[in-house]
Design a protein around this motif. Structure first.
Motif, mmCIF file in Angstrom:
data_model
loop_
_atom_site.group_PDB
_atom_site.id
_atom_site.type_symbol
_atom_site.label_atom_id
_atom_site.label_comp_id
_atom_site.label_asym_id
_atom_site.label_seq_id
_atom_site.Cartn_x
_atom_site.Cartn_y
_atom_site.Cartn_z
ATOM 1 N N ILE A 163 0.855 -1.194 0.000
ATOM 2 C CA ILE A 163 0.000 0.000 0.000
ATOM 3 C C ILE A 163 0.891 1.245 0.000
ATOM 4 C CG2 ILE A 163 -1.781 1.280 1.237
ATOM 5 C CD1 ILE A 163 -2.696 -1.380 2.446
ATOM 6 N N PRO A 164 0.743 2.121 -1.000
ATOM 7 C CA PRO A 164 1.608 3.309 -1.060
ATOM 8 C C PRO A 164 1.445 4.200 0.170
ATOM 9 C CG PRO A 164 0.397 3.012 -3.121
ATOM 10 C CD PRO A 164 -0.199 2.066 -2.131
ATOM 11 N N LYS A 165 2.506 4.867 0.527
ATOM 12 C CA LYS A 165 2.469 5.798 1.654
ATOM 13 C C LYS A 165 1.451 6.902 1.363
ATOM 14 C CE LYS A 165 5.462 8.893 4.333
ATOM 15 N NZ LYS A 165 6.830 9.487 4.423
ATOM 16 N N GLY A 166 0.574 7.151 2.335
ATOM 17 C CA GLY A 166 -0.413 8.208 2.180
ATOM 18 C C GLY A 166 -1.632 7.811 1.375
ATOM 19 N N ALA A 167 -1.717 6.540 0.975
ATOM 20 C CA ALA A 167 -2.861 6.086 0.181
ATOM 21 C C ALA A 167 -4.130 6.028 1.033
ATOM 22 C CB ALA A 167 -2.572 4.713 -0.418
ATOM 23 N N ASP A 168 -5.263 5.980 0.351
ATOM 24 C CA ASP A 168 -6.556 5.875 1.039
ATOM 25 C C ASP A 168 -6.692 4.456 1.585
ATOM 26 O OD1 ASP A 168 -9.333 5.446 1.612
ATOM 27 O OD2 ASP A 168 -9.808 7.220 0.405
ATOM 28 N N ALA A 169 -6.427 4.297 2.871
ATOM 29 C CA ALA A 169 -6.350 2.960 3.479
ATOM 30 C C ALA A 169 -7.651 2.186 3.335
ATOM 31 C CB ALA A 169 -5.959 3.083 4.954
ATOM 32 N N ALA A 174 -10.541 -2.333 0.795
ATOM 33 C CA ALA A 174 -11.662 -2.867 0.017
ATOM 34 C C ALA A 174 -11.169 -3.516 -1.269
ATOM 35 C CB ALA A 174 -12.664 -1.749 -0.290
ATOM 36 N N ALA A 175 -10.170 -2.891 -1.901
ATOM 37 C CA ALA A 175 -9.614 -3.447 -3.138
ATOM 38 C C ALA A 175 -8.926 -4.787 -2.868
ATOM 39 C CB ALA A 175 -8.625 -2.453 -3.759
ATOM 40 N N ILE A 176 -8.194 -4.863 -1.761
ATOM 41 C CA ILE A 176 -7.529 -6.120 -1.396
ATOM 42 C C ILE A 176 -8.553 -7.209 -1.127
ATOM 43 C CG2 ILE A 176 -6.119 -7.225 0.397
ATOM 44 C CD1 ILE A 176 -4.521 -4.559 0.508
ATOM 45 N N ASP A 177 -9.669 -6.836 -0.547
ATOM 46 C CA ASP A 177 -10.744 -7.820 -0.316
ATOM 47 C C ASP A 177 -11.267 -8.380 -1.633
ATOM 48 O OD1 ASP A 177 -10.677 -7.837 2.430
ATOM 49 O OD2 ASP A 177 -12.276 -6.344 2.676
ATOM 50 N N VAL A 178 -11.269 -7.546 -2.686
ATOM 51 C CA VAL A 178 -11.738 -8.004 -4.003
ATOM 52 C C VAL A 178 -10.908 -9.184 -4.481
ATOM 53 C CG1 VAL A 178 -11.890 -7.379 -6.459
ATOM 54 C CG2 VAL A 178 -12.748 -5.801 -4.710
ATOM 55 N N ILE A 179 -9.578 -9.113 -4.312
ATOM 56 C CA ILE A 179 -8.747 -10.195 -4.855
ATOM 57 C C ILE A 179 -8.617 -11.382 -3.889
ATOM 58 C CG2 ILE A 179 -7.493 -8.595 -6.327
ATOM 59 C CD1 ILE A 179 -5.009 -9.078 -4.517
ATOM 60 N N ASP A 276 -4.704 -6.632 -11.284
ATOM 61 C CA ASP A 276 -3.486 -6.152 -11.927
ATOM 62 C C ASP A 276 -3.072 -4.781 -11.412
ATOM 63 O OD1 ASP A 276 -1.575 -5.362 -14.347
ATOM 64 O OD2 ASP A 276 -1.915 -7.508 -14.362
ATOM 65 N N GLY A 277 -4.040 -3.981 -11.007
ATOM 66 C CA GLY A 277 -3.694 -2.700 -10.400
ATOM 67 C C GLY A 277 -2.886 -2.888 -9.129
ATOM 68 N N LEU A 278 -3.322 -3.803 -8.288
ATOM 69 C CA LEU A 278 -2.610 -4.067 -7.036
ATOM 70 C C LEU A 278 -1.256 -4.739 -7.292
ATOM 71 C CD1 LEU A 278 -5.482 -5.231 -4.633
ATOM 72 C CD2 LEU A 278 -4.587 -2.932 -5.031
ATOM 73 N N GLU A 305 3.431 6.362 -7.360
ATOM 74 C CA GLU A 305 2.610 5.870 -6.243
ATOM 75 C C GLU A 305 1.316 6.662 -6.122
ATOM 76 O OE1 GLU A 305 5.844 4.099 -3.021
ATOM 77 O OE2 GLU A 305 5.269 6.216 -2.920
ATOM 78 N N GLU A 306 1.419 7.967 -6.274
ATOM 79 C CA GLU A 306 0.219 8.810 -6.159
ATOM 80 C C GLU A 306 -0.768 8.513 -7.279
ATOM 81 O OE1 GLU A 306 1.878 12.727 -6.035
ATOM 82 O OE2 GLU A 306 2.335 12.612 -3.873
ATOM 83 N N ARG A 307 -0.254 8.284 -8.471
ATOM 84 C CA ARG A 307 -1.146 7.939 -9.583
ATOM 85 C C ARG A 307 -1.782 6.569 -9.379
ATOM 86 N NH1 ARG A 307 1.475 10.182 -15.310
ATOM 87 N NH2 ARG A 307 0.909 12.361 -14.925
ATOM 88 N N LEU A 308 -1.019 5.631 -8.819
ATOM 89 C CA LEU A 308 -1.576 4.306 -8.556
ATOM 90 C C LEU A 308 -2.705 4.397 -7.527
ATOM 91 C CD1 LEU A 308 -1.615 1.258 -8.894
ATOM 92 C CD2 LEU A 308 0.233 1.101 -7.201
ATOM 93 N N ASP A 309 -2.510 5.175 -6.482
ATOM 94 C CA ASP A 309 -3.554 5.367 -5.474
ATOM 95 C C ASP A 309 -4.803 5.969 -6.122
ATOM 96 O OD1 ASP A 309 -4.778 5.510 -2.912
ATOM 97 O OD2 ASP A 309 -4.121 7.597 -2.704
#
Length: 320
Positions: A163-169, A174-179, A276-278, A305-309
């Motif tokens: 998880i990138p630093k400063g990302a929306d935890a 929720a995204a991690i739960d998807v995979i 694939d995003g994760l 990292e900011e763009r990925l978030d």
């Protein structure tokens, strides 16, 4: 043999091996290191021909100890796929020779034909290139080889996501739960598995960017059999990180406009896009470094990292 500098020189055993695969009267007259390889050294070899002309070959050598252990499998698979693609209508390099165990060369190596064109990672002209990328991927997915490549491999797990630093935890949780869910059922397709702007060559007329055309698709080592959504997701996240999240979302639309078929439901599409995003979260530093080397100096690790978030947030908003 002449070079740009000593760093571009081909090692003696490898040079002897390459020379054995040249035609009578040919010799290497120039070598040049190419940018873009993360796992291997890539060089363009200019070969002088007896009639006074030249032709180019590309040499890929696995020299990094981190990757040498994977070289045999990777090079054998790429050699097999390049052979399979001969005459298939996809602009891929032709196989010249492969030494997957370094039986002849200093390092495991593959020699292939050189394709015209260059990678284009700039923002300018993107609205022209995205539909071209989509049409090319549809054509790849339409291939029905006599012998299927191996099933796709998804290396990322819910536990390996970074998880990138400063990302929306909350969004990332929720995204991690998807995979964590089982993969949706899918109709198998021939996948490139690393289809993205860094592996596609373009001819772009300097005075007319809208006249761009694709001249080649390279780096087939990960080719496999799996859901079209996975290739689309991979190109989408690369576009998002290179050019902004909106372009990641746009690519899936362009793929369908080009005649491609994605998963039937929004939740199934979300699974592959998020997976694939994760997966990209684990490679941000390497990818950013390779893009900076290719001229995108502003793409620092932090910027990517900011763009990925932002892209993961956009996915969960748009498709969730």
């Amino acid at each position: 043999m002449t070079n740009h500098d000593d760093a571009d020189a081909v090692r003696p055993l490898t040079l002897a091996w390459v020379n054995r695969h040249l035609d009578a009267g040919e010799r290497i007259v120039r070598t040049e290191s190419l940018h873009g390889g993360i796992t291997a050294e890539i060089r363009r070899l200019t070969v002088g021909t007896p009639d006074g002309g030249t032709r180019d070959l590309v040499l890929r050598s696995f020299v990094d100890p981190l990757y040498v252990g994977h070289a045999e499998d990777s090079l054998n698979r790429e050699a097999d796929v390049l052979t399979l693609l001969t005459g298939a209508g996809v602009p891929a390099p032709g196989l010249v020779a492969v030494d997957p165990t370094a039986a002849h060369c200093e390092f495991p190596s593959l020699l292939m034909t050189h394709l015209a064109g260059r990678t284009v990672l700039d923002d300018e002209g993107l609205e022209t290139r995205v539909p071209l990328l989509a049409r090319q991927l549809v054509a790849i997915h339409a291939l029905r080889p006599a012998e299927r490549p191996r099933e796709y491999v998804a290396l990322t797990t819910a536990d390996t996501v970074v998880i990138p630093k400063g990302a929306d935890a909350a969004v990332w949780a929720a995204a991690i739960d998807v995979i964590r869910r089982p993969a949706p059922p899918y109709e198998g397709r021939f996948l490139h598995r690393d289809f993205q702007p860094g592996n596609v060559l373009f001819d772009v007329p300097p005075s007319r960017p809208a006249g761009a055309r694709i001249t080649g698709v390279v780096d087939w080592a990960a080719a496999s059999w799996g859901p079209a959504d996975l290739d689309v997701a991979h190109c989408s996240v690369n576009l998002a990180l290179l050019h902004g999240p909106a372009w990641g979302l746009r690519f899936a639309e362009a793929y369908e406009e080009a005649g491609g078929v994605l998963a039937a439901t929004a939740s199934e599409r979300l699974y592959w896009q998020v997976r694939d995003g994760l997966a990209s979260s684990e490679e941000v530093q390497l990818v950013a470094q390779s893009w900076r080397a290719a001229g995108r100096a502003e793409l620092t690790t932090r910027a990517v990292e900011e763009r990925l978030d932002a892209y993961v947030i956009a996915l969960m908003d748009a498709l969730g």
